[in-house]
Design a protein around this motif. Structure first.
Motif, PDB file in Angstrom:
ATOM      1  N   ALA A 155     -19.887  -1.715  12.955  1.00 11.76           N
ATOM      2  CA  ALA A 155     -18.915  -0.621  13.161  1.00 11.76           C
ATOM      3  C   ALA A 155     -18.981   0.363  11.994  1.00 11.76           C
ATOM      4  O   ALA A 155     -18.918   1.584  12.193  1.00 11.76           O
ATOM      5  N   ALA A 156     -19.117  -0.148  10.776  1.00  9.09           N
ATOM      6  CA  ALA A 156     -19.177   0.749   9.605  1.00  9.09           C
ATOM      7  C   ALA A 156     -20.448   1.588   9.660  1.00  9.09           C
ATOM      8  O   ALA A 156     -20.431   2.778   9.342  1.00  9.09           O
ATOM      9  N   GLU A 157     -21.547   0.967  10.094  1.00  6.24           N
ATOM     10  CA  GLU A 157     -22.815   1.702  10.120  1.00  6.24           C
ATOM     11  C   GLU A 157     -22.844   2.782  11.193  1.00  6.24           C
ATOM     12  O   GLU A 157     -23.564   3.766  11.069  1.00  6.24           O
ATOM     13  N   SER A 158     -22.045   2.584  12.259  1.00  2.56           N
ATOM     14  CA  SER A 158     -22.083   3.590  13.328  1.00  2.56           C
ATOM     15  C   SER A 158     -20.846   4.503  13.314  1.00  2.56           C
ATOM     16  O   SER A 158     -20.599   5.238  14.269  1.00  2.56           O
ATOM     17  N   LEU A 159     -20.090   4.444  12.219  1.00  2.22           N
ATOM     18  CA  LEU A 159     -18.850   5.238  12.154  1.00  2.22           C
ATOM     19  C   LEU A 159     -19.139   6.736  12.109  1.00  2.22           C
ATOM     20  O   LEU A 159     -20.022   7.183  11.386  1.00  2.22           O
ATOM     21  N   ASP A 160     -18.414   7.501  12.920  1.00  2.00           N
ATOM     22  CA  ASP A 160     -18.509   8.954  12.787  1.00  2.00           C
ATOM     23  C   ASP A 160     -17.130   9.567  13.017  1.00  2.00           C
ATOM     24  O   ASP A 160     -16.153   8.840  13.264  1.00  2.00           O
ATOM     25  N   ALA A 189      -2.652  -8.114  -2.656  1.00  3.26           N
ATOM     26  CA  ALA A 189      -3.300  -9.305  -3.208  1.00  3.26           C
ATOM     27  C   ALA A 189      -4.768  -9.329  -2.814  1.00  3.26           C
ATOM     28  O   ALA A 189      -5.652  -9.554  -3.643  1.00  3.26           O
ATOM     29  N   ARG A 190      -5.061  -9.065  -1.536  1.00  5.91           N
ATOM     30  CA  ARG A 190      -6.455  -9.105  -1.076  1.00  5.91           C
ATOM     31  C   ARG A 190      -7.258  -8.002  -1.769  1.00  5.91           C
ATOM     32  O   ARG A 190      -8.375  -8.212  -2.209  1.00  5.91           O
ATOM     33  N   ASP A 191      -6.645  -6.833  -1.897  1.00  5.30           N
ATOM     34  CA  ASP A 191      -7.337  -5.715  -2.538  1.00  5.30           C
ATOM     35  C   ASP A 191      -7.648  -6.029  -4.005  1.00  5.30           C
ATOM     36  O   ASP A 191      -8.735  -5.746  -4.493  1.00  5.30           O
ATOM     37  N   MET A 192      -6.666  -6.628  -4.685  1.00  3.66           N
ATOM     38  CA  MET A 192      -6.871  -6.877  -6.119  1.00  3.66           C
ATOM     39  C   MET A 192      -7.964  -7.916  -6.366  1.00  3.66           C
ATOM     40  O   MET A 192      -8.634  -7.883  -7.386  1.00  3.66           O
ATOM     41  N   LEU A 193      -8.127  -8.823  -5.384  1.00  5.34           N
ATOM     42  CA  LEU A 193      -9.148  -9.872  -5.548  1.00  5.34           C
ATOM     43  C   LEU A 193     -10.488  -9.467  -4.941  1.00  5.34           C
ATOM     44  O   LEU A 193     -11.446 -10.232  -4.997  1.00  5.34           O
ATOM     45  N   ASN A 194     -10.559  -8.290  -4.375  1.00  6.30           N
ATOM     46  CA  ASN A 194     -11.785  -7.867  -3.683  1.00  6.30           C
ATOM     47  C   ASN A 194     -12.964  -7.842  -4.668  1.00  6.30           C
ATOM     48  O   ASN A 194     -12.992  -7.021  -5.582  1.00  6.30           O
ATOM     49  N   PRO A 195     -13.933  -8.741  -4.476  1.00  2.00           N
ATOM     50  CA  PRO A 195     -15.017  -8.814  -5.457  1.00  2.00           C
ATOM     51  C   PRO A 195     -15.934  -7.591  -5.409  1.00  2.00           C
ATOM     52  O   PRO A 195     -16.666  -7.332  -6.354  1.00  2.00           O
ATOM     53  N   HIS A 196     -15.894  -6.849  -4.296  1.00  2.00           N
ATOM     54  CA  HIS A 196     -16.771  -5.683  -4.176  1.00  2.00           C
ATOM     55  C   HIS A 196     -16.000  -4.385  -4.377  1.00  2.00           C
ATOM     56  O   HIS A 196     -16.483  -3.318  -4.042  1.00  2.00           O
ATOM     57  N   ALA A 202     -22.022   0.756   3.599  1.00  2.00           N
ATOM     58  CA  ALA A 202     -22.251   1.659   4.734  1.00  2.00           C
ATOM     59  C   ALA A 202     -21.349   2.888   4.655  1.00  2.00           C
ATOM     60  O   ALA A 202     -21.701   3.960   5.150  1.00  2.00           O
ATOM     61  N   LEU A 203     -20.176   2.749   4.027  1.00  2.00           N
ATOM     62  CA  LEU A 203     -19.237   3.879   3.965  1.00  2.00           C
ATOM     63  C   LEU A 203     -19.426   4.731   2.710  1.00  2.00           C
ATOM     64  O   LEU A 203     -18.815   5.794   2.568  1.00  2.00           O
ATOM     65  N   PHE A 204     -20.291   4.263   1.815  1.00  2.00           N
ATOM     66  CA  PHE A 204     -20.450   4.947   0.526  1.00  2.00           C
ATOM     67  C   PHE A 204     -20.976   6.378   0.680  1.00  2.00           C
ATOM     68  O   PHE A 204     -20.388   7.328   0.156  1.00  2.00           O
ATOM     69  N   ASP A 205     -22.091   6.540   1.412  1.00  2.80           N
ATOM     70  CA  ASP A 205     -22.752   7.852   1.486  1.00  2.80           C
ATOM     71  C   ASP A 205     -21.835   8.932   2.071  1.00  2.80           C
ATOM     72  O   ASP A 205     -21.824  10.060   1.601  1.00  2.80           O
ATOM     73  N   PHE A 206     -21.086   8.547   3.110  1.00  6.59           N
ATOM     74  CA  PHE A 206     -20.175   9.502   3.738  1.00  6.59           C
ATOM     75  C   PHE A 206     -19.175  10.031   2.692  1.00  6.59           C
ATOM     76  O   PHE A 206     -18.956  11.236   2.577  1.00  6.59           O
ATOM     77  N   ALA A 265     -12.594  -4.525   4.293  1.00  8.91           N
ATOM     78  CA  ALA A 265     -12.920  -3.880   3.005  1.00  8.91           C
ATOM     79  C   ALA A 265     -13.490  -4.849   1.979  1.00  8.91           C
ATOM     80  O   ALA A 265     -14.009  -4.419   0.953  1.00  8.91           O
ATOM     81  N   VAL A 266     -13.388  -6.171   2.238  1.00  8.18           N
ATOM     82  CA  VAL A 266     -13.959  -7.138   1.288  1.00  8.18           C
ATOM     83  C   VAL A 266     -15.420  -7.457   1.612  1.00  8.18           C
ATOM     84  O   VAL A 266     -16.053  -8.257   0.935  1.00  8.18           O
ATOM     85  N   ILE A 267     -15.946  -6.834   2.664  1.00  9.91           N
ATOM     86  CA  ILE A 267     -17.344  -7.093   3.051  1.00  9.91           C
ATOM     87  C   ILE A 267     -18.247  -6.057   2.352  1.00  9.91           C
ATOM     88  O   ILE A 267     -18.115  -4.848   2.588  1.00  9.91           O
ATOM     89  N   ALA A 268     -19.122  -6.548   1.502  1.00 10.83           N
ATOM     90  CA  ALA A 268     -19.941  -5.633   0.675  1.00 10.83           C
ATOM     91  C   ALA A 268     -20.722  -4.637   1.525  1.00 10.83           C
ATOM     92  O   ALA A 268     -20.789  -3.444   1.195  1.00 10.83           O
ATOM     93  N   GLN A 269     -21.315  -5.110   2.643  1.00 12.23           N
ATOM     94  CA  GLN A 269     -22.136  -4.192   3.452  1.00 12.23           C
ATOM     95  C   GLN A 269     -21.286  -3.127   4.157  1.00 12.23           C
ATOM     96  O   GLN A 269     -21.806  -2.063   4.495  1.00 12.23           O
ATOM     97  N   VAL A 270     -20.017  -3.436   4.407  1.00  8.83           N
ATOM     98  CA  VAL A 270     -19.129  -2.413   4.977  1.00  8.83           C
ATOM     99  C   VAL A 270     -18.919  -1.319   3.935  1.00  8.83           C
ATOM    100  O   VAL A 270     -19.062  -0.123   4.209  1.00  8.83           O
ATOM    101  N   ARG A 271     -18.640  -1.724   2.705  1.00  4.62           N
ATOM    102  CA  ARG A 271     -18.429  -0.735   1.642  1.00  4.62           C
ATOM    103  C   ARG A 271     -19.687   0.095   1.415  1.00  4.62           C
ATOM    104  O   ARG A 271     -19.622   1.304   1.234  1.00  4.62           O
TER     105      ARG A 271
END
Ligand code: CDP
Length: 217
Positions: free
Chosen positions: A58-63, A166-173, A94-98, A86-92
């Motif tokens: 879904a992140a890779e095909s987001l428009d 809590a989830r955001d603060m622990l997000n390793p990515h 995929a959204l970086f370039d945009f 948001a804790v999935i590294a590949q999701v982050r």
């Protein structure tokens, strides 16, 4: 000029970022909407084995067409889903370039989120980190939701916000912390207008310092 606005859930960063964008005539990107759109695309799959793969796809095909249903995107439950994808590294990734392209467009931009000053725009001209205590944040979000006719369970909303924090603060990515060179703005005791005035004052001061001139009084 690139302005980075970060802060926890319902801290008021979106409203402030939109106000700064209006004031300086800059385009604005609410980066939370990107994570919310990915979350919405995988709603109902949270507990299944395919959750990660589906979120990455879904992140890779987001428009832009995925960012139009603001009612569904800004619902409280969608915020919880967003923090899960948001804790999935590949999701982050995929959204970086945009986000990066939006930030580096000619003339600059205002972006708000969690990692704008740390990861997306470490080179931003001005970085703001917006804070407010969790009760104030819950009450603001409750009033926002009620204003559009939703019934709000404040107890549930408070816990959703705490769960997300809590989830955001622990997000390793993530990089969900105040950048070293960010200006902290605590808006707990401020209304929207006062917070916007304070944010503009911070931007003006940073601009003056950058230009090597006098600090505005
Ligand atoms: O508006 P609110 O602060 O409640 O949330 P949001 O900014 O729309 O973000 C929803 C969720 O997306 C956050 O809780 C984060 O988990 C994630 N997010 C992120 O990981 N990185 C960003 N730049 C923005 C949001």
């Amino acid at each position: 000029m690139i302005i980075a606005v970060d802060g926890p859930a319902a801290s008021g960063k979106g409203t402030l970022a939109a106000g700064l964008a209006r004031h300086y005539g800059l385009p604005h990107l609410d980066t939370g909407l990107l994570y919310r759109a990915v979350g919405l695309a995988v709603a109902g799959k949270e507990d299944g084995p395919a959750f990660e793969t589906a979120a990455i796809a879904a992140a890779e095909s987001l428009d832009a067409s995925h960012l139009t249903d603001l009612e569904a995107l800004t619902a409280a439950d969608t915020g919880v889903l967003a923090s899960k994808v948001a804790v999935i590294a590949q999701v982050r990734a995929a959204l970086f370039d945009f986000q990066r392209s939006f930030a580096t467009q000619p003339g600059g931009a205002v972006l708000d989120g969690r990692d704008i000053g740390t990861r997306i725009c470490p080179d931003a001209d001005v970085k703001l980190f917006i804070q407010a205590d969790s009760k104030a944040r819950m009450e603001r979000r409750a009033q926002q939701l009620e204003a559009r006719g939703e019934t709000v369970d404040r107890y549930k909303l408070f816990h959703q916000i705490e769960e997300r924090d809590a989830r955001d603060m622990l997000n390793p990515h993530g990089g969900f912390y105040q950048a070293e060179d960010a200006h902290l703005l605590d808006t707990t005791q401020m209304g929207i207008e006062a917070a916007l005035r304070a944010a503009i004052a911070i931007v003006e001061k940073a601009k003056a310092l950058k230009a090597g001139g006098q600090e505005p009084s």
